[in-house]
Motif scaffolding. Structure first.
Motif, PDB file in Angstrom:
ATOM      1  N   HIS A 294      48.095  33.625  35.973  1.00 15.48           N
ATOM      2  CA  HIS A 294      48.004  32.790  37.173  1.00 15.48           C
ATOM      3  C   HIS A 294      48.165  33.646  38.422  1.00 15.48           C
ATOM      4  N   GLY A 295      47.845  33.062  39.570  1.00 12.18           N
ATOM      5  CA  GLY A 295      47.982  33.772  40.829  1.00 12.18           C
ATOM      6  C   GLY A 295      47.760  32.867  42.018  1.00 12.18           C
ATOM      7  N   VAL A 296      47.887  33.461  43.179  1.00 14.39           N
ATOM      8  CA  VAL A 296      47.689  32.771  44.459  1.00 14.39           C
ATOM      9  C   VAL A 296      46.889  33.710  45.350  1.00 14.39           C
ATOM     10  N   GLU A 297      45.965  33.158  46.115  1.00 18.46           N
ATOM     11  CA  GLU A 297      45.202  33.972  47.072  1.00 18.46           C
ATOM     12  C   GLU A 297      44.989  33.173  48.346  1.00 18.46           C
ATOM     13  N   THR A 298      45.212  33.814  49.485  1.00 16.21           N
ATOM     14  CA  THR A 298      44.930  33.189  50.780  1.00 16.21           C
ATOM     15  C   THR A 298      43.818  33.965  51.472  1.00 16.21           C
ATOM     16  N   VAL A 299      43.081  33.269  52.305  1.00 17.80           N
ATOM     17  CA  VAL A 299      41.942  33.863  53.010  1.00 17.80           C
ATOM     18  C   VAL A 299      42.454  34.668  54.198  1.00 17.80           C
ATOM     19  N   ASP A 300      42.061  35.938  54.257  1.00 17.01           N
ATOM     20  CA  ASP A 300      42.507  36.834  55.326  1.00 17.01           C
ATOM     21  C   ASP A 300      41.822  36.551  56.652  1.00 17.01           C
ATOM     22  N   SER A 301      40.572  36.084  56.597  1.00 18.24           N
ATOM     23  CA  SER A 301      39.809  35.823  57.818  1.00 18.24           C
ATOM     24  C   SER A 301      38.846  34.670  57.559  1.00 18.24           C
ATOM     25  N   ALA A 302      39.099  33.536  58.210  1.00 19.87           N
ATOM     26  CA  ALA A 302      38.242  32.363  58.025  1.00 19.87           C
ATOM     27  C   ALA A 302      36.789  32.732  58.276  1.00 19.87           C
ATOM     28  N   GLY A 303      35.915  32.240  57.396  1.00 17.76           N
ATOM     29  CA  GLY A 303      34.494  32.509  57.538  1.00 17.76           C
ATOM     30  C   GLY A 303      34.035  33.756  56.800  1.00 17.76           C
TER      31      GLY A 303
ATOM     32  N   LEU B 216      37.710  37.798  36.921  1.00 17.45           N
ATOM     33  CA  LEU B 216      38.171  37.065  38.108  1.00 17.45           C
ATOM     34  C   LEU B 216      37.642  37.651  39.403  1.00 17.45           C
ATOM     35  N   ASN B 217      37.296  38.942  39.407  1.00 13.33           N
ATOM     36  CA  ASN B 217      36.786  39.529  40.651  1.00 13.33           C
ATOM     37  C   ASN B 217      35.371  39.062  40.984  1.00 13.33           C
ATOM     38  N   GLU B 218      34.804  38.183  40.154  1.00 14.45           N
ATOM     39  CA  GLU B 218      33.495  37.574  40.432  1.00 14.45           C
ATOM     40  C   GLU B 218      33.644  36.210  41.104  1.00 14.45           C
ATOM     41  N   VAL B 219      34.882  35.718  41.232  1.00 14.22           N
ATOM     42  CA  VAL B 219      35.150  34.398  41.816  1.00 14.22           C
ATOM     43  C   VAL B 219      35.652  34.607  43.242  1.00 14.22           C
TER      44      VAL B 219
ATOM     45  N   ALA C  26      37.218  37.864  47.157  1.00 11.14           N
ATOM     46  CA  ALA C  26      37.506  37.610  45.743  1.00 11.14           C
ATOM     47  C   ALA C  26      38.944  37.118  45.594  1.00 11.14           C
ATOM     48  N   ILE C  27      39.191  36.296  44.559  1.00 13.89           N
ATOM     49  CA  ILE C  27      40.555  35.806  44.353  1.00 13.89           C
ATOM     50  C   ILE C  27      41.471  36.904  43.821  1.00 13.89           C
ATOM     51  N   VAL C  28      40.886  37.976  43.260  1.00 18.09           N
ATOM     52  CA  VAL C  28      41.639  39.181  42.894  1.00 18.09           C
ATOM     53  C   VAL C  28      40.812  40.387  43.316  1.00 18.09           C
ATOM     54  N   THR C  29      41.482  41.491  43.617  1.00 16.66           N
ATOM     55  CA  THR C  29      40.742  42.673  44.070  1.00 16.66           C
ATOM     56  C   THR C  29      40.429  43.638  42.936  1.00 16.66           C
ATOM     57  N   SER C  30      41.190  43.585  41.858  1.00 14.13           N
ATOM     58  CA  SER C  30      40.939  44.506  40.748  1.00 14.13           C
ATOM     59  C   SER C  30      40.268  43.777  39.592  1.00 14.13           C
ATOM     60  N   SER C  31      39.670  44.528  38.704  1.00 17.34           N
ATOM     61  CA  SER C  31      39.012  43.962  37.536  1.00 17.34           C
ATOM     62  C   SER C  31      40.043  43.229  36.678  1.00 17.34           C
TER      63      SER C  31
ATOM     64  N   VAL D 162      44.252  29.245  47.745  1.00 17.81           N
ATOM     65  CA  VAL D 162      44.200  28.593  46.438  1.00 17.81           C
ATOM     66  C   VAL D 162      45.294  29.153  45.535  1.00 17.81           C
ATOM     67  N   ARG D 163      45.591  28.387  44.515  1.00 18.66           N
ATOM     68  CA  ARG D 163      46.358  28.867  43.369  1.00 18.66           C
ATOM     69  C   ARG D 163      45.400  28.812  42.195  1.00 18.66           C
ATOM     70  N   PHE D 164      45.636  29.616  41.179  1.00 13.83           N
ATOM     71  CA  PHE D 164      44.710  29.608  40.047  1.00 13.83           C
ATOM     72  C   PHE D 164      45.424  29.942  38.751  1.00 13.83           C
ATOM     73  N   ALA D 165      44.858  29.437  37.664  1.00 11.71           N
ATOM     74  CA  ALA D 165      45.298  29.769  36.309  1.00 11.71           C
ATOM     75  C   ALA D 165      44.061  30.220  35.560  1.00 11.71           C
ATOM     76  N   TYR D 166      44.172  31.350  34.847  1.00 16.16           N
ATOM     77  CA  TYR D 166      43.010  31.875  34.136  1.00 16.16           C
ATOM     78  C   TYR D 166      43.332  32.108  32.672  1.00 16.16           C
ATOM     79  N   PHE D 167      42.252  32.144  31.884  1.00 18.26           N
ATOM     80  CA  PHE D 167      42.357  32.249  30.430  1.00 18.26           C
ATOM     81  C   PHE D 167      41.715  33.535  29.958  1.00 18.26           C
ATOM     82  N   THR D 168      42.432  34.268  29.077  1.00 17.18           N
ATOM     83  CA  THR D 168      41.921  35.544  28.578  1.00 17.18           C
ATOM     84  C   THR D 168      41.604  35.424  27.095  1.00 17.18           C
TER      85      THR D 168
END
Length: 146
Positions: free
Chosen positions: A58-67, A126-129, A71-76, A140-146
């Motif tokens: 799981h994780g959390v991501e906020t938008v650094d600059s509107a518009g 996840l780096n494709e989302v 990616a919701i994660v920066t690494s693969s 957003v908050r997110f939960a992912y499945f591996t």
């Protein structure tokens, strides 16, 4: 008449679920099929759930600059899918999608989420989302499945 038989390799390729090699299969006179690997616990064929999910994160991501999409994660981060939910305190919409997603309501792209809305997205990584917001700092908050 109920019949019992031993599960063979041939049957393994024709079953819609994973039946252990050597399991006993019971086919009832009503056509219902059950199987057991230990000789005591019988499972009905249509009640077996099979998937290849091995973990959850799981994780959390906020938008650094509107518009500007990000990616919701920066690494693969390999994943089979992700549930993305807009944060409960967001004051405006979040857009979720691939690279280039745009949160502008009338002309943007992706899936629009209002506060607490969620969407499941099948993915390989996840780096494709990506997300975009109309308000900097919302996310957003997110939960992912591996």
């Amino acid at each position: 008449t109920d019949t019992k038989r031993t599960h063979s390799l041939y049957e393994a390729g024709t079953q819609p679920y994973d039946v252990p090699q050597g399991a006993t299969i019971l086919e009832t006179d009503t056509g219902k099929r059950f199987f057991t690997a230990d000789g005591e616990t019988w499972v009905r064929k249509d009640q077996v759930v099979s998937h290849d999910i091995t973990g959850i994160g799981h994780g959390v991501e906020t938008v650094d600059s509107a518009g500007t999409d990000q990616a919701i994660v920066t690494s693969s981060t390999p994943a089979k899918g992700v549930i993305v939910q807009a944060q409960t305190d967001n004051t405006n919409v979040i857009a979720v999608g691939g690279s280039g997603v745009d949160a502008v309501i009338a002309t943007g792209s992706g899936v629009i989420l209002y506060a607490v809305d969620s969407v499941f997205i099948p993915c390989d990584n996840l780096n494709e989302v990506f997300i975009d917001a109309l308000v900097t700092g919302e996310g957003v908050r997110f939960a992912y499945f591996t």
